[in-house]
Write a protein that holds these residues in place. Structure first.
Motif, short mmCIF file in Angstrom:
data_model
loop_
_atom_site.label_atom_id
_atom_site.label_comp_id
_atom_site.label_asym_id
_atom_site.label_seq_id
_atom_site.Cartn_x
_atom_site.Cartn_y
_atom_site.Cartn_z
N GLN A 83 0.82 -1.20 0.00
CA GLN A 83 0.00 0.00 0.00
C GLN A 83 0.86 1.26 0.00
O GLN A 83 0.50 2.30 -0.56
CB GLN A 83 -0.90 -0.02 1.26
CG GLN A 83 -1.96 1.05 1.30
CD GLN A 83 -3.08 0.77 0.31
OE1 GLN A 83 -3.56 -0.35 0.23
NE2 GLN A 83 -3.45 1.77 -0.46
N THR A 87 0.81 5.41 -0.69
CA THR A 87 0.60 6.31 0.45
C THR A 87 1.91 6.90 0.98
O THR A 87 1.90 7.96 1.59
CB THR A 87 -0.09 5.57 1.61
OG1 THR A 87 0.69 4.42 1.94
CG2 THR A 87 -1.49 5.12 1.22
N TYR A 115 -5.60 -6.56 -2.49
CA TYR A 115 -5.87 -5.14 -2.76
C TYR A 115 -6.89 -5.00 -3.88
O TYR A 115 -6.77 -5.65 -4.92
CB TYR A 115 -4.59 -4.42 -3.23
CG TYR A 115 -3.44 -4.44 -2.27
CD1 TYR A 115 -3.34 -3.48 -1.27
CD2 TYR A 115 -2.46 -5.42 -2.36
CE1 TYR A 115 -2.26 -3.49 -0.39
CE2 TYR A 115 -1.39 -5.44 -1.49
CZ TYR A 115 -1.29 -4.47 -0.50
OH TYR A 115 -0.24 -4.49 0.36
N SER A 144 -5.02 -3.42 -7.10
CA SER A 144 -3.70 -4.05 -7.22
C SER A 144 -2.90 -3.55 -8.42
O SER A 144 -1.70 -3.33 -8.32
CB SER A 144 -3.86 -5.56 -7.25
OG SER A 144 -4.66 -5.94 -8.33
N ILE A 190 -1.22 -0.34 -7.70
CA ILE A 190 -0.11 -0.52 -6.75
C ILE A 190 1.11 -1.12 -7.44
O ILE A 190 2.25 -0.71 -7.20
CB ILE A 190 -0.56 -1.40 -5.56
CG1 ILE A 190 -1.58 -0.63 -4.72
CG2 ILE A 190 0.61 -1.82 -4.71
CD1 ILE A 190 -2.23 -1.44 -3.63
#
Lengths: 766, 186
Positions: A23, A27, A59, A62, A65
């Motif tokens: 993640q 972030t 996720y 995904s 990410i």
């Protein structure tokens, strides 16, 4: 030069339990980039993107990410590996993740991460998941694939494969490098790397942990510092590797110390290995070790009982044939589902999957239908044998690409557009042509086995001699392995086994590497065991002696009646007595007067608690062996064996434990019901579909978990709304009250009660 | 392994057990002992136990029964044990050919995994010279089976010993156990 991967990401992030590392690509990208930069400065050549678990099971976003992860790693200016770790789910048939879905999950990652320079499948412990990952990579990019697995100290994957087996599979699927990471520290990996070098033809990658994890106050520490790590990595580098790196617990210091200690050691690609190896998920068969026996019984050609079983989708029959052949000494099992009036693709795929759920014996996938062949090759867990290709252009064009994609050892038939040549010389020419064409497809000689073809000796007395001549030449001059379907030699002759066994011995003497035979035939196994003993392959003649003992044990005698033997639960005896009775008794009389009366006696004792489930089942199994004999008798005499009223049973969606349901199945079928077992983890729509298809009036459902009872309720509802069928339910978490609440028509507290429900419902005892 | 336990698990009284059955049970015990590879994993955590919940590594387990079980404990062992997937295959295979053998294998495996857990507890007690409470697993009392997922986030059960969870929280391999074990303070 050895190329260096980086070290651990998770260790550097120091996350709290439950926090998801990937993640952070979105972030807190700065934190991730800082770690990449630290490894880059430490000297790593290849930066592993922070994408290990970035799949859609973990996720929702995904792909985003993964893209961000690869982009961050690329900012270092170094080469980047798209990191793909295991999904954390177990694949079907044992787990609940379907194979195609697993491929799809990985495909999504590959597509999103295609800016990378390598695909790194790492910390893999399941050969089937490795295969899913490799198929995903091959279908969605052309990047080199590096496969790194997690072995335990004994050199085994959690799913059972040893290094040789896992390595053969990874190589067959076309990896660019193979190796190990995680699980162990560098010291414990040394013997495993040596073992890998013995079997691998591919460049080797090694990324150990910084020793073993130790736990202090719930925090994990690894006990090998950078100096000791580097010292052991020198030893590993000297074995001969191409890539080094670190896994859990390693830091930029570990990587930098490792690089300075090993930078002057040359990288080494292992010597090319020429052994022909076929594998399952855990076992391998090496054709260089001894002549291999391929069991021929799972092939409907000329087998009435199997044909009948296939038409009825009786997978258990297929599985029993598999188990019997393995117990009789088969190294590999041929699986052929070629019947004109069935869906071959579906049945072949299902049979392969079901056989692999219970047997570790490698399989030979045998089909002339390309769809069926591809379906089965795709799902097969391991490196299979592929039966077959031949010298026709069309055949090679169709089969070689499949073999290249999914891996496998291919049986090559010496025939072409002009048919089967009668002379050995012409067959050898075809073999040469096949080998040459295979090479153009990138398929190596070691993955080809030549079938010089057995022709019936009764039609031409030169036939055996020519075949043997070809076998000898192909083995000694072309240096290729050979296989023959042996029994064709005696077609049209009396006492076929005598000819078959003698021909088998001659073929072995000519260097035959593998024979497709019936391992249940004593004559053939005697020929095989005698040959091995005579040429010195069987020390102390131990295997020969063992084979004789086995055959003697198969004989038994007694003075029981059929009812007695069922009540006492003696299977073999029940089958033997049924066979005797069938000589002069009507099958229906045997069922009513012997089998059902015996089962009723046992059932009553069970209900009175004077005997218990195991004894009940022993009797049920014995009754089953009696029923099987009757069924066989009916089929062989051309009569319809269809009997009884249909009951559909299934374990509901989400539930994968099914021993209870299987016990119900055994009992119901032994009381004469026609049981259609849909299996475990079955969606409610599937149950309804079967109810309508078979026009079934009664359905049995089982659920084991509180979490799956909701699915049971859904299934009942769907059946009641769309059909007239009634439903009985059972399972660990259910009670009579609860069954009522979810609208089941009956609750069965145990298997015997299921039988009573069915008997009452259909209004008779048969 | 204790044969009496296996017999009891199969609801067979040793008195009227046929010789045939004893042979089946003996060979099942033998099979389970020799062809499965048990694996265990544990880790000791600090824990914060209050009346309705237990907090381990910032993860909250809401359960009165677990709190009762761990009451007063400052530390807890979180562990998993499994007989491995080959054990499932073994049982599955015998279901096809011999239901009774399957049942005997099933019973032997159940006894075996309990025994593995007991052995692990003894090992932990000896290693740290501590006393342990009774083990407590997700699914017991009011500790919801869904809490498995949180337990799995505490130790690497999937990666290290191959226990996986289905979407409905069943563990595979089927002969697997996870649990909390309170450590008595002193």
């Amino acid at each position: 030069m050895i190329k260096y991967f980086d070290g651990a990401m998770g260790t550097m992030l120091d996350l709290k339990a439950g926090e998801l590392p990937e993640q952070l690509n979105l972030t807190n990208p700065k934190k991730i980039l800082a770690i990449h930069n630290a490894y880059s400065s430490a000297g790593a050549d290849i930066i592993t993107a922070n994408t290990f678990g970035a799949n859609r099971l973990k996720y929702r976003n995904s792909a985003e990410i993964v893209r961000a992860g690869v982009a961050l790693a690329k900012q270092t200016g170094k080469k980047v590996a798209l990191d793909i770790g295991p999904t954390g789910k177990l694949l079907k048939p044992f787990g609940d993740l379907p194979f195609e879905e697993c491929i799809d999950i990985f495909s999504e990652m590959v597509k999103a991460g295609s800016d990378a320079d390598y695909i790194l499948l790492e910390t893999m412990s399941d050969t089937l998941e490795i295969k899913a990952g490799m198929i995903a990579a091959k279908e969605n990019c052309s990047l080199p694939i590096i496969v790194s697995m997690i072995f335990d100290e004994n050199g085994r994957l959690l799913t059972g494969a040893d290094i040789k087996t896992a390595c053969a599979l990874v190589e067959a699927l076309g990896a660019s490098a193979v190796g190990l990471n995680c699980g162990l520290g560098p010291k414990h990996m040394i013997p495993l790397v040596k073992e890998l070098k013995k079997h691998s033809s591919l460049p080797i990658i090694v990324m150990p942990n910084a020793g073993l994890p130790e736990s202090v106050n719930g925090k994990t520490f690894y006990n090998v510092d950078n100096q000791i790590f580097a010292k052991h990595m020198v030893e590993i580098a000297k074995i001969g590797v191409s890539y080094l790196g670190g896994c859990c617990g390693t830091t930029p210091q570990h990587i930098s110390s490792m690089i300075s200690a090993t930078k002057n050691i040359k990288d080494v690609i292992p010597k090319y290995k020429t052994r022909t190896i076929v594998t399952s998920y855990s076992e391998s068969v090496d054709f260089s070790d001894k002549s291999v026996i391929i069991g021929e019984r799972i092939n409907p050609t000329g087998k009435k009982l199997l044909k009948e079983a296939l038409r009825n989708r009786d997978i258990d029959y297929i599985l029993r044939e598999g188990i019997a052949q393995r117990d009789a000494g088969a190294d590999i099992l041929d699986v052929n589902m070629g019947l004109p009036d069935i869906n071959e693709t579906e049945l072949l795929v299902d049979s392969v999957q079901e056989l692999q759920a219970i047997l570790s014996t490698p399989l030979q996938i045998d089909s002339a239908d390309l769809n069926a062949l591809e379906g089965a090759l795709r799902i097969y867990n391991g490196k299979p044998m592929i039966n077959s290709v031949n010298g026709k252009e069309e055949s090679m064009r169709a089969v070689f690409p499949l073999a290249k994609k999914y891996g496998g050892v291919i049986v090559c038939l010496c025939l072409d557009e002009n048919g089967i040549p009668s002379s050995a010389e012409k067959r050898i020419e075809i073999a040469k042509k096949i080998v040459k064409t295979a090479k153009e497809y990138g398929i190596n000689k070691k993955d080809l086995i030549i079938d010089a073809l057995t022709m019936t000796v009764s039609t031409d007395n030169k036939n055996a001699v020519e075949t043997l001549k070809a076998v000898k030449y192909i083995k000694n001059r072309l240096k290729l392995h050979t296989v023959l379907g042996v029994s064709n030699i005696s077609f049209g002759l009396p006492n076929r086994e005598a000819i078959n066994a003698s021909f088998y011995t001659l073929a072995l003497q000519s260097g035959l590497s593998a024979a497709i035979i019936n391992p249940n035939s004593a004559a053939m196994m005697n020929a095989y065991c005698s040959y091995n003993a005579l040429i010195g392959l069987d020390s102390n003649c131990a295997e020969y002696i063992n084979s004789v003992v086995k055959q003697e044990n198969a004989v038994s005698l007694s003075e029981m009646t059929l009812s007695d033997s069922i009540i006492k639960g003696i299977k073999e005896e029940s089958a033997r007595l049924t066979k005797l009775l069938l000589q002069n008794t009507n099958p229906l009389d045997i069922i009513n007067n012997h089998i059902i009366t015996a089962l009723d006696t046992v059932g009553e004792r069970f209900e009175k608690n004077t005997l218990f489930l195991p004894q009940l089942l022993m009797s049920a199994d014995s009754a089953k062996s009696a029923f099987d004999e009757i069924k066989k008798h009916l089929i062989l005499n051309g009569k319809n064996s269809e009997n009884g009223n249909t009951v559909i049973i299934a374990t509901v969606e989400g539930d994968i434990h099914d021993i209870g349901k299987n016990i119900v199945k055994v009992l119901l079928s032994n009381y004469g019901f026609n049981v259609i077992d849909l299996g475990k983890d079955i969606k409610c729509e599937k149950v309804l579909e079967a109810v309508l298809k078979y026009d079934a009036k009664l359905v049995g459902l089982s659920a084991l978990m509180t979490t799956t009872v909701v699915n049971m309720e859904k299934t009942i509802d769907l059946i009641h709304k769309n059909s007239k069928a009634k439903v009985f339910v059972g399972g660990a978490v259910l009670t009579r009250h609860y069954a009522q609440k979810i609208n089941a028509d009956w609750y069965a507290k145990d298997a015997m009660e299921s039988v009573r429900i069915a008997q009452n419902f259909f209004g008779n005892s048969l | 392994m204790n044969k009496q336990d296996v017999l009891r698990h199969m609801h067979i009284s040793p008195i009227n057990c046929s010789e045939n059955m004893i042979t089946i049970i003996d060979s099942s015990i033998d099979k389970i002992l020799n062809s499965t590879a048990p694996k265990t994993l544990y880790r000791i955590f600090n824990c914060d136990v209050s009346e309705n919940e237990t907090v381990i590594n910032n993860i909250v387990f809401k359960s009165k029964n677990l709190s009762e079980n761990l009451s007063g404990c400052k530390k807890v062992v979180v562990f998993g044990a499994t007989l491995g997937i080959e054990c499932d295959r073994l049982i599955q295979r015998s279901i096809i050919t011999d239901t009774v053998k399957a049942l005997a294998l099933q019973a032997s495996a159940t006894i075996r995994i309990e025994e593995i857990c007991d052995l692990l507890e003894e090992e932990i007690k000896l290693a740290y010279k501590i006393n342990l409470r009774k083990r407590f697993s997700p699914g017991y009392g009011d500790l919801d089976i869904c809490e498995q997922k949180k337990l799995f986030s505490l130790i690497e059960l999937t990666k290290r010993i191959g226990i996986t969870l289905t979407d409905t929280y069943e563990m595979i391999p089927s002969k697997s156990v996870t649990a909390f074990i309170g450590i008595d303070n002193d």
